[in-house]
Design a protein around this motif. Structure first.
Motif, PDB file in Angstrom:
ATOM      1  N   LEU A  18       0.407  -1.402  -0.081  1.00 20.21           N
ATOM      2  CA  LEU A  18       0.313   0.070  -0.129  1.00 20.21           C
ATOM      3  C   LEU A  18       0.914   1.349  -0.210  1.00 20.21           C
ATOM      4  CD1 LEU A  18      -2.623  -1.247   2.013  1.00 20.21           C
ATOM      5  CD2 LEU A  18      -3.340  -0.169   0.181  1.00 20.21           C
ATOM      6  N   SER A  19       2.357   1.122   0.902  1.00 14.99           N
ATOM      7  CA  SER A  19       3.154   2.608   1.015  1.00 14.99           C
ATOM      8  C   SER A  19       3.195   2.118  -0.622  1.00 14.99           C
ATOM      9  CB  SER A  19       3.677   2.358   1.604  1.00 14.99           C
ATOM     10  OG  SER A  19       4.994   1.705   1.573  1.00 14.99           O
ATOM     11  N   GLY A  20       4.253   1.769  -1.504  1.00 12.78           N
ATOM     12  CA  GLY A  20       4.163   1.575  -2.515  1.00 12.78           C
ATOM     13  C   GLY A  20       3.447   2.260  -3.523  1.00 12.78           C
ATOM     14  N   LEU A  21       2.451   1.600  -3.778  1.00 13.73           N
ATOM     15  CA  LEU A  21       1.077   2.220  -4.419  1.00 13.73           C
ATOM     16  C   LEU A  21       1.070   3.006  -3.982  1.00 13.73           C
ATOM     17  CD1 LEU A  21      -1.123   1.609  -6.450  1.00 13.73           C
ATOM     18  CD2 LEU A  21      -2.928   1.047  -4.490  1.00 13.73           C
ATOM     19  N   LEU A  23       2.685   5.749  -2.804  1.00 11.34           N
ATOM     20  CA  LEU A  23       4.275   6.897  -3.883  1.00 11.34           C
ATOM     21  C   LEU A  23       3.765   7.040  -4.423  1.00 11.34           C
ATOM     22  CD1 LEU A  23       6.828   4.864  -1.211  1.00 11.34           C
ATOM     23  CD2 LEU A  23       6.431   7.498  -0.937  1.00 11.34           C
ATOM     24  N   ALA A  24       3.512   5.644  -5.440  1.00 15.45           N
ATOM     25  CA  ALA A  24       3.830   5.655  -6.964  1.00 15.45           C
ATOM     26  C   ALA A  24       1.972   6.934  -7.763  1.00 15.45           C
ATOM     27  CB  ALA A  24       2.927   4.513  -7.673  1.00 15.45           C
ATOM     28  N   LEU A  25       0.625   6.902  -6.667  1.00 12.90           N
ATOM     29  CA  LEU A  25       0.273   7.701  -7.130  1.00 12.90           C
ATOM     30  C   LEU A  25       0.432   9.190  -6.935  1.00 12.90           C
ATOM     31  CD1 LEU A  25      -2.895   5.738  -5.738  1.00 12.90           C
ATOM     32  CD2 LEU A  25      -2.360   6.544  -7.842  1.00 12.90           C
ATOM     33  N   PHE A  26       2.120  10.030  -6.171  1.00 13.41           N
ATOM     34  CA  PHE A  26       1.795  10.581  -5.722  1.00 13.41           C
ATOM     35  C   PHE A  26       2.921  11.003  -6.229  1.00 13.41           C
ATOM     36  CE2 PHE A  26       5.661  12.936  -3.633  1.00 13.41           C
ATOM     37  CZ  PHE A  26       5.180  13.943  -2.907  1.00 13.41           C
ATOM     38  N   GLU A  59       2.925  16.280   4.170  1.00  9.97           N
ATOM     39  CA  GLU A  59       4.683  16.080   3.699  1.00  9.97           C
ATOM     40  C   GLU A  59       5.318  15.087   5.187  1.00  9.97           C
ATOM     41  OE1 GLU A  59       6.640  19.764   4.706  1.00  9.97           O
ATOM     42  OE2 GLU A  59       6.632  20.296   2.288  1.00  9.97           O
ATOM     43  N   TRP A  60       5.164  15.087   6.456  1.00 11.47           N
ATOM     44  CA  TRP A  60       5.238  14.124   6.521  1.00 11.47           C
ATOM     45  C   TRP A  60       4.191  13.255   6.636  1.00 11.47           C
ATOM     46  CZ3 TRP A  60       1.583  11.372   9.703  1.00 11.47           C
ATOM     47  CH2 TRP A  60       2.076  10.577  10.869  1.00 11.47           C
ATOM     48  N   GLY A  61       2.988  13.021   5.515  1.00  9.65           N
ATOM     49  CA  GLY A  61       2.762  11.069   5.176  1.00  9.65           C
ATOM     50  C   GLY A  61       3.738  10.937   4.810  1.00  9.65           C
ATOM     51  N   LEU A  62       4.145  11.981   3.940  1.00 11.39           N
ATOM     52  CA  LEU A  62       5.373  11.322   2.343  1.00 11.39           C
ATOM     53  C   LEU A  62       6.342  10.849   3.049  1.00 11.39           C
ATOM     54  CD1 LEU A  62       5.356  10.853  -0.125  1.00 11.39           C
ATOM     55  CD2 LEU A  62       6.017  13.416   0.184  1.00 11.39           C
ATOM     56  N   VAL A  63       7.240  11.184   3.899  1.00 17.67           N
ATOM     57  CA  VAL A  63       7.828  10.476   5.052  1.00 17.67           C
ATOM     58  C   VAL A  63       7.874   9.616   5.098  1.00 17.67           C
ATOM     59  CG1 VAL A  63       9.583  11.107   6.329  1.00 17.67           C
ATOM     60  CG2 VAL A  63       9.065  12.959   4.949  1.00 17.67           C
ATOM     61  N   LEU A  64       6.569   8.998   6.020  1.00 17.38           N
ATOM     62  CA  LEU A  64       6.401   8.023   6.806  1.00 17.38           C
ATOM     63  C   LEU A  64       6.424   7.163   5.470  1.00 17.38           C
ATOM     64  CD1 LEU A  64       5.415   7.508   9.637  1.00 17.38           C
ATOM     65  CD2 LEU A  64       3.275   7.282   8.768  1.00 17.38           C
ATOM     66  N   LEU A  65       5.718   7.146   4.743  1.00 16.95           N
ATOM     67  CA  LEU A  65       4.950   5.916   3.286  1.00 16.95           C
ATOM     68  C   LEU A  65       6.277   6.184   3.427  1.00 16.95           C
ATOM     69  CD1 LEU A  65       1.947   7.694   1.308  1.00 16.95           C
ATOM     70  CD2 LEU A  65       2.610   4.866   2.854  1.00 16.95           C
ATOM     71  N   THR A  67       9.744   5.643   3.931  1.00 21.67           N
ATOM     72  CA  THR A  67      10.134   4.883   5.587  1.00 21.67           C
ATOM     73  C   THR A  67       9.711   4.089   5.535  1.00 21.67           C
ATOM     74  OG1 THR A  67       9.332   6.080   7.117  1.00 21.67           O
ATOM     75  CG2 THR A  67      11.830   6.998   6.236  1.00 21.67           C
ATOM     76  N   LEU A  68       8.626   3.631   5.796  1.00 22.33           N
ATOM     77  CA  LEU A  68       7.704   2.492   5.656  1.00 22.33           C
ATOM     78  C   LEU A  68       7.713   1.435   5.131  1.00 22.33           C
ATOM     79  CD1 LEU A  68       4.259   2.416   7.309  1.00 22.33           C
ATOM     80  CD2 LEU A  68       5.634   1.108   7.666  1.00 22.33           C
ATOM     81  N   HIS A  69       8.119   2.067   3.539  1.00 20.86           N
ATOM     82  CA  HIS A  69       8.081   1.725   2.122  1.00 20.86           C
ATOM     83  C   HIS A  69       9.665   0.583   1.435  1.00 20.86           C
ATOM     84  CE1 HIS A  69       6.849  -0.287  -1.983  1.00 20.86           C
ATOM     85  NE2 HIS A  69       7.906   0.385  -2.924  1.00 20.86           N
ATOM     86  N   MET A  70      10.427   1.589   2.747  1.00 23.81           N
ATOM     87  CA  MET A  70      11.847   1.470   2.491  1.00 23.81           C
ATOM     88  C   MET A  70      12.158   0.445   3.577  1.00 23.81           C
ATOM     89  SD  MET A  70      15.366   3.448   3.180  1.00 23.81           S
ATOM     90  CE  MET A  70      15.272   3.527   5.160  1.00 23.81           C
TER      91      MET A  70
END
Length: 114
Positions: A18-21, A23-26, A59-65, A67-70
């Motif tokens: 879900l984090s990858g998806l 990020l792809a939508l972002f 932006e916080w959500g993006l950083v969280l996504l 790092t979760l994905h990584m």
């Protein structure tokens, strides 16, 4: 009886996918804003919007996504490429550590440390 969906590895799998998806939508929005850099006045107007609390939360959500994905991706690479002679609990610990590290990065970002 324990189902597959109540297992920690399932939630790590789901978090990674879900984090990858997300990020792809972002990415299209990110490329659109990068394209604004060609017109300095237009980019300045957009950057003023980035000071809004909702944008800071995003932006916080993006950083969280990210790092979760990584970290969950590193977990998968480790499981696939390294030999495991340790117990099953050690493999499950990667899930907890990955989630904790991504939360730490997210909170460090919101606190202004990074």
């Amino acid at each position: 009886m324990k189902t597959a969906r109540s297992h920690q590895a399932y939630w790590a799998f789901l978090g990674h996918r879900l984090s990858g998806l997300a990020l792809a939508l972002f990415l299209p929005a990110h490329f659109y804003v990068l394209g604004m850099a060609l017109d300095e006045a237009r980019l300045d107007r957009f950057l003023k919007l980035s000071e809004m609390p909702a944008m800071k939360f995003g932006e916080w959500g993006l950083v969280l996504l990210l790092t979760l994905h990584m970290f969950f991706g590193l977990r998968l690479l480790t499981l696939e490429l390294l030999p495991w002679s340790s117990t099953r609990d050690a493999r499950l610990a990667w899930i907890g550590w990955g989630f904790a590290a991504s939360m730490a990065f997210g909170f460090a970002f919101i606190a202004g440390v990074i």
